[in-house]
Design a protein around this motif. Structure first.
Motif, mmCIF file in Angstrom:
data_model
loop_
_atom_site.group_PDB
_atom_site.id
_atom_site.type_symbol
_atom_site.label_atom_id
_atom_site.label_comp_id
_atom_site.label_asym_id
_atom_site.label_seq_id
_atom_site.Cartn_x
_atom_site.Cartn_y
_atom_site.Cartn_z
ATOM 1 N N VAL A 1 92.542 21.840 11.229
ATOM 2 C CA VAL A 1 93.000 22.143 9.865
ATOM 3 C C VAL A 1 91.885 22.814 9.069
ATOM 4 O O VAL A 1 92.117 23.791 8.348
ATOM 5 N N GLY A 2 90.662 22.296 9.211
ATOM 6 C CA GLY A 2 89.530 22.905 8.518
ATOM 7 C C GLY A 2 89.285 24.330 8.950
ATOM 8 O O GLY A 2 88.969 25.201 8.125
ATOM 9 N N ALA A 3 89.434 24.606 10.245
ATOM 10 C CA ALA A 3 89.243 25.970 10.743
ATOM 11 C C ALA A 3 90.273 26.914 10.141
ATOM 12 O O ALA A 3 89.945 28.053 9.754
ATOM 13 N N VAL A 4 91.529 26.461 10.050
ATOM 14 C CA VAL A 4 92.572 27.303 9.452
ATOM 15 C C VAL A 4 92.278 27.556 7.972
ATOM 16 O O VAL A 4 92.412 28.685 7.477
ATOM 17 N N ILE A 5 91.866 26.506 7.252
ATOM 18 C CA ILE A 5 91.553 26.667 5.831
ATOM 19 C C ILE A 5 90.410 27.640 5.629
ATOM 20 O O ILE A 5 90.460 28.527 4.767
#
Length: 221
Positions: free
Chosen positions: A31-35
């Motif tokens: 999720v952090g990578a997508v954000i």
């Protein structure tokens, strides 16, 4: 670069960074990578966004040795934190930061260092580029990355002059901040009026969702 409201940017940054570094499960990392990738795309950095997603794909799908995977994951999460901090805080000006600190009733003993830090970092980056260009023009190194191949030259010709310049710059910025009344006992009138926009509200919603996922992952784990 899109300038977020400093209140929303700081709150979102703290929530997301704590979730990534303190809990740090694989779903949170994805999720952090997508954000971060979306944030980089909004800042018009598609190459960096593609690199972030490619590194995440390597972590998820590549069969890396345990020690290598641990070191890679640890470094990658700090990379995500650094890139997100760069995007969210990059557009904050000294005026908006002063308004945010005044709104939060931050003690004045902390206001001056915070404002000086915001002004200090861009000046240091400019000084580093000037030193690098000077070394290249004088023929001491062939290019900026070549400094990494000559550590002794880098320390003597780049690091030490940069440290000396940074000390002088910090003193000058501190004196400038005090002369402008930042150390005054009176409450200054804000020049920049803070206002939450739809992008700031969306950023806060994303941060709350990430925080809720971190709590769920922490309890479930």
């Amino acid at each position: 670069m899109r300038a977020f409201d400093p209140r929303a940017a700081l709150v979102a940054l703290v929530i997301i960074n704590v979730s990534l570094l303190a809990v740090g499960t694989e779903p949170l990392e994805m999720v952090g990578a997508v954000i971060v990738a979306v944030a980089l795309l909004s800042a018009r950095r598609p190459v960096l966004a593609a690199i972030v997603l490619a590194l995440e794909a390597v972590l998820v799908y590549a069969a890396l040795p345990a020690l290598v995977a641990f070191a890679f994951t640890f470094t990658y999460r700090f990379l995500l934190v650094g890139l997100l901090s760069w995007v969210l805080l990059g557009g904050i000006t000294t005026g908006s930061l002063l308004s945010a600190l005044g709104w939060a009733r931050v003690p004045r003993v902390l206001v001056v260092p915070a404002v000086v830090a915001v002004r200090f970092l861009p000046v240091v980056v400019d000084d580093a580029r000037t030193i690098r260009d000077n070394l290249v023009l004088r023929g001491i190194v062939s290019s900026g990355p070549a400094l990494f191949l000559h550590p002794v030259t880098a320390v003597r010709r780049a690091v030490l002059p940069l440290v000396a310049s940074s000390v002088r710059t910090g003193d000058e910025l501190s004196a400038s901040a005090l002369l402008r009344g930042l150390g005054s006992t009176r409450t200054p009138t804000p020049v920049v009026l803070l206002r939450l926009r739809w992008a700031d509200a969306l950023l806060l919603l994303i941060a709350v969702a990430v925080g809720a996922l971190a709590v769920q992952q922490s309890i479930g784990g």
